[in-house]
Design a protein around this motif. Structure first.
Motif, PDB file in Angstrom:
ATOM      1  N   GLY A  27      -2.518   3.032   1.711  1.00 29.53           N
ATOM      2  CA  GLY A  27      -3.305   1.944   2.276  1.00 29.53           C
ATOM      3  C   GLY A  27      -4.603   2.409   2.888  1.00 29.53           C
ATOM      4  N   GLY A  28      -4.973   3.667   2.632  1.00 26.87           N
ATOM      5  CA  GLY A  28      -6.135   4.245   3.278  1.00 26.87           C
ATOM      6  C   GLY A  28      -7.378   4.294   2.409  1.00 26.87           C
ATOM      7  N   ILE A  82      -8.290  24.382 -10.084  1.00 24.68           N
ATOM      8  CA  ILE A  82      -9.091  23.603  -9.140  1.00 24.68           C
ATOM      9  C   ILE A  82      -8.126  22.859  -8.232  1.00 24.68           C
ATOM     10  CG2 ILE A  82     -10.857  21.837  -8.871  1.00 24.68           C
ATOM     11  CD1 ILE A  82     -11.397  22.444 -11.952  1.00 24.68           C
ATOM     12  N   SER A  83      -8.276  23.040  -6.942  1.00 24.00           N
ATOM     13  CA  SER A  83      -7.418  22.365  -5.968  1.00 24.00           C
ATOM     14  C   SER A  83      -8.287  21.618  -4.970  1.00 24.00           C
ATOM     15  CB  SER A  83      -6.550  23.386  -5.231  1.00 24.00           C
ATOM     16  OG  SER A  83      -5.779  22.763  -4.216  1.00 24.00           O
ATOM     17  N   ALA A  84      -7.891  20.405  -4.664  1.00 25.92           N
ATOM     18  CA  ALA A  84      -8.623  19.613  -3.678  1.00 25.92           C
ATOM     19  C   ALA A  84      -7.677  19.129  -2.591  1.00 25.92           C
ATOM     20  CB  ALA A  84      -9.309  18.421  -4.338  1.00 25.92           C
ATOM     21  N   THR A  85      -8.187  19.075  -1.392  1.00 28.05           N
ATOM     22  CA  THR A  85      -7.499  18.435  -0.271  1.00 28.05           C
ATOM     23  C   THR A  85      -8.356  17.269   0.179  1.00 28.05           C
ATOM     24  OG1 THR A  85      -6.432  20.478   0.453  1.00 28.05           O
ATOM     25  CG2 THR A  85      -6.637  18.711   2.080  1.00 28.05           C
ATOM     26  N   ALA A  86      -7.756  16.097   0.221  1.00 27.84           N
ATOM     27  CA  ALA A  86      -8.482  14.880   0.587  1.00 27.84           C
ATOM     28  C   ALA A  86      -8.062  14.425   1.980  1.00 27.84           C
ATOM     29  CB  ALA A  86      -8.217  13.771  -0.422  1.00 27.84           C
ATOM     30  N   LEU A  87      -9.022  13.940   2.721  1.00 27.09           N
ATOM     31  CA  LEU A  87      -8.784  13.333   4.023  1.00 27.09           C
ATOM     32  C   LEU A  87      -9.110  11.853   3.930  1.00 27.09           C
ATOM     33  CD1 LEU A  87     -10.581  15.955   6.304  1.00 27.09           C
ATOM     34  CD2 LEU A  87      -8.186  15.912   5.626  1.00 27.09           C
ATOM     35  N   GLY A  88      -8.330  11.047   4.657  1.00 29.65           N
ATOM     36  CA  GLY A  88      -8.575   9.617   4.624  1.00 29.65           C
ATOM     37  C   GLY A  88      -8.224   8.959   5.934  1.00 29.65           C
ATOM     38  N   GLU A  89      -8.618   7.699   6.055  1.00 24.63           N
ATOM     39  CA  GLU A  89      -8.369   6.934   7.264  1.00 24.63           C
ATOM     40  C   GLU A  89      -7.795   5.575   6.924  1.00 24.63           C
ATOM     41  OE1 GLU A  89     -11.437   8.494  10.635  1.00 24.63           O
ATOM     42  OE2 GLU A  89     -12.108   6.803   9.407  1.00 24.63           O
ATOM     43  N   LEU A  90      -7.106   5.010   7.891  1.00 22.40           N
ATOM     44  CA  LEU A  90      -6.579   3.656   7.809  1.00 22.40           C
ATOM     45  C   LEU A  90      -7.442   2.725   8.661  1.00 22.40           C
ATOM     46  CD1 LEU A  90      -2.859   4.633   8.313  1.00 22.40           C
ATOM     47  CD2 LEU A  90      -3.771   3.608   6.230  1.00 22.40           C
ATOM     48  N   PRO A  91      -7.367   1.419   8.421  1.00 24.84           N
ATOM     49  CA  PRO A  91      -8.039   0.491   9.332  1.00 24.84           C
ATOM     50  C   PRO A  91      -7.524   0.667  10.758  1.00 24.84           C
ATOM     51  CG  PRO A  91      -7.296  -0.637   7.345  1.00 24.84           C
ATOM     52  CD  PRO A  91      -6.697   0.733   7.301  1.00 24.84           C
ATOM     53  N   ASP A  92      -8.352   0.396  11.726  1.00 25.32           N
ATOM     54  CA  ASP A  92      -7.968   0.563  13.130  1.00 25.32           C
ATOM     55  C   ASP A  92      -6.648  -0.146  13.424  1.00 25.32           C
ATOM     56  OD1 ASP A  92     -10.231   2.008  13.636  1.00 25.32           O
ATOM     57  OD2 ASP A  92     -11.348   0.359  14.552  1.00 25.32           O
ATOM     58  N   GLY A  93      -5.717   0.608  14.009  1.00 30.72           N
ATOM     59  CA  GLY A  93      -4.440   0.042  14.424  1.00 30.72           C
ATOM     60  C   GLY A  93      -3.401  -0.082  13.330  1.00 30.72           C
ATOM     61  N   ALA A  94      -3.775   0.234  12.091  1.00 32.51           N
ATOM     62  CA  ALA A  94      -2.829   0.077  10.976  1.00 32.51           C
ATOM     63  C   ALA A  94      -1.936   1.303  10.836  1.00 32.51           C
ATOM     64  CB  ALA A  94      -3.593  -0.156   9.681  1.00 32.51           C
ATOM     65  N   ASP A 129      -7.958  -1.042  -3.654  1.00 36.68           N
ATOM     66  CA  ASP A 129      -6.700  -1.749  -3.909  1.00 36.68           C
ATOM     67  C   ASP A 129      -5.637  -1.402  -2.876  1.00 36.68           C
ATOM     68  OD1 ASP A 129      -7.501  -3.241  -6.074  1.00 36.68           O
ATOM     69  OD2 ASP A 129      -6.764  -1.832  -7.583  1.00 36.68           O
ATOM     70  N   GLY A 130      -5.634  -0.151  -2.416  1.00 40.24           N
ATOM     71  CA  GLY A 130      -4.632   0.238  -1.425  1.00 40.24           C
ATOM     72  C   GLY A 130      -4.800  -0.501  -0.116  1.00 40.24           C
ATOM     73  N   ARG A 131      -6.031  -0.623   0.322  1.00 44.06           N
ATOM     74  CA  ARG A 131      -6.270  -1.340   1.585  1.00 44.06           C
ATOM     75  C   ARG A 131      -5.926  -2.824   1.433  1.00 44.06           C
ATOM     76  NH1 ARG A 131     -11.216  -0.668   5.838  1.00 44.06           N
ATOM     77  NH2 ARG A 131     -10.652  -2.394   7.206  1.00 44.06           N
ATOM     78  N   ARG A 132      -6.254  -3.400   0.268  1.00 44.48           N
ATOM     79  CA  ARG A 132      -5.905  -4.810   0.052  1.00 44.48           C
ATOM     80  C   ARG A 132      -4.393  -5.007   0.069  1.00 44.48           C
ATOM     81  NH1 ARG A 132     -10.717  -4.448  -2.968  1.00 44.48           N
ATOM     82  NH2 ARG A 132      -9.678  -3.640  -4.814  1.00 44.48           N
ATOM     83  N   ALA A 133      -3.662  -4.037  -0.485  1.00 46.39           N
ATOM     84  CA  ALA A 133      -2.199  -4.133  -0.469  1.00 46.39           C
ATOM     85  C   ALA A 133      -1.654  -4.018   0.950  1.00 46.39           C
ATOM     86  CB  ALA A 133      -1.599  -3.049  -1.367  1.00 46.39           C
ATOM     87  N   LEU A 134      -2.214  -3.095   1.717  1.00 45.31           N
ATOM     88  CA  LEU A 134      -1.793  -2.954   3.117  1.00 45.31           C
ATOM     89  C   LEU A 134      -2.026  -4.259   3.868  1.00 45.31           C
ATOM     90  CD1 LEU A 134      -2.507  -0.002   5.491  1.00 45.31           C
ATOM     91  CD2 LEU A 134      -3.183  -2.291   6.168  1.00 45.31           C
ATOM     92  N   GLU A 135      -3.203  -4.843   3.696  1.00 48.77           N
ATOM     93  CA  GLU A 135      -3.529  -6.077   4.416  1.00 48.77           C
ATOM     94  C   GLU A 135      -2.673  -7.252   3.953  1.00 48.77           C
ATOM     95  OE1 GLU A 135      -7.688  -6.241   3.602  1.00 48.77           O
ATOM     96  OE2 GLU A 135      -8.223  -4.946   5.307  1.00 48.77           O
TER      97      GLU A 135
END
Length: 324
Positions: free
Chosen positions: A91-92, A145-157, A211-217
């Motif tokens: 959802g991020g 090739i290796s990647a590390t991803a950082l992400g955030e959620l909506p405030d309070g989610a 799409d992930g954020r829309r699903a979370l919401e």
């Protein structure tokens, strides 16, 4: 630095990084949340929500791509997409990535530059930026090739986990299925011209970011991205949630029909094909977001069924699938 004939061997890390950074800049990704980017010991980022999502994924030459099938731009885009899809699945929103390249010193510098362009382009499409990484040499023919991803959620989610599916929920998917698997079959059979869009999706999947954020919401109760196959990934939700999931093939008819280039193998591509990176989630009936399709149901019990019949296996497993 002339790139047309140059390889990594004989160049300093600083020289190679200057090529990579130039490629990333061509990708166009920018962020005011990057306080210190590539060039120091670590990146320094502003984390607005006070909590971060973190994921990592690796790609290996000969296992995850072949140079005769994929351009370096494709490889870079795919590396970012598969990591960003995991952030989406919680959802991020992806904010930043660090990337490690481990390569044979004979690897052309031009290949590395175009890899960086692909990384930067897909990061920009995801709304993220490449903030650093690492370089290391390897033996002949090796490239990882290796990647590390950082992400955030909506405030309070809170993130959407795999373990929240409930009997009575519906199973829904955010986009088409089977394209990457069908594209792989066409490449293996030297028939890329028979399905260029399918081959293109295998070379570099393009998730619909957001799409992930829309699903979370919308209240998704469980979610993941389809990276290893619909049945295998549905089984992960079923196991984590302690439920039974029944997949309805009638709802998958449009997906199967779109894979005419692979004939009667289309059904298997849809049910078991990986690297799609669309989202699979469960919702209370009627809560699925606009654009999502209901393809099954959640019930009491265990495991995964197809049209009411139990199924076992199917999908990509790194250490049990036969690899050549």
């Amino acid at each position: 630095m002339a790139l047309d004939e140059a390889v990594l061997r004989g160049h300093s890390e600083a020289q190679i990084l200057s090529v990579i950074n130039a490629g990333l800049a061509l990708g166009g990704a920018r962020s005011t949340d990057v306080l210190v980017g590539p060039g120091d010991d670590t990146a320094w980022l502003r984390v607005r929500s006070g909590a971060a999502l973190v994921t990592t994924d690796a790609m290996v030459l000969g296992r995850d791509w072949r140079d005769d099938w994929s351009a370096p731009d494709h490889v870079g885009r795919k590396c970012v997409a598969q990591n960003a899809a995991d952030i989406e699945a919680m959802g991020g929103t992806t904010t930043a990535l660090v990337v490690t390249l481990v390569a044979d010193p004979a690897t052309p510098l031009a290949w590395v530059r175009e890899l960086a362009v692909g990384l930067g382009r897909e990061a920009a499409r995801a709304g993220a930026v490449i903030v650093g990484g690492d370089l290391s040499s390897a033996g002949p023919g090796v490239c990882v090739i290796s990647a590390t991803a950082l992400g955030e959620l909506p405030d309070g989610a809170r993130p959407v986990l795999r373990c929240g599916a409930r009997p009575g929920d519906v199973l829904a998917v955010s986009g088409p299925l089977g394209r990457a698997a069908a594209g792989l079959l066409l490449l293996q059979e030297d028939r890329a011209a028979d399905g260029p869009e399918l081959v293109g999706y295998q070379q570099s999947p393009h998730p619909a970011y957001g799409d992930g954020r829309r699903a979370l919401e919308a209240g998704a109760s469980a979610m993941l991205d389809v990276s290893d196959g619909l049945l295998l990934d549905a089984g992960r939700i079923a196991q984590a949630s302690g439920v039974r999931i029944d997949v309805h093939t009638a709802a998958l008819a449009p997906d199967i029909a779109a894979l005419g280039a692979v004939g009667d193998r289309g059904t298997d591509c849809v049910l078991r094909g990986g690297e799609e990176h669309v989202l699979l989630a469960t919702f209370a009936p009627g809560d699925e977001p606009t654009g999502w399709r209901v393809i099954g149901a959640v019930a009491d019990g265990t495991g995964v069924a197809v049209d009411g019949r139990d199924t076992q296996g199917g999908g990509w497993e790194h250490f049990t699938v036969q690899q050549e």
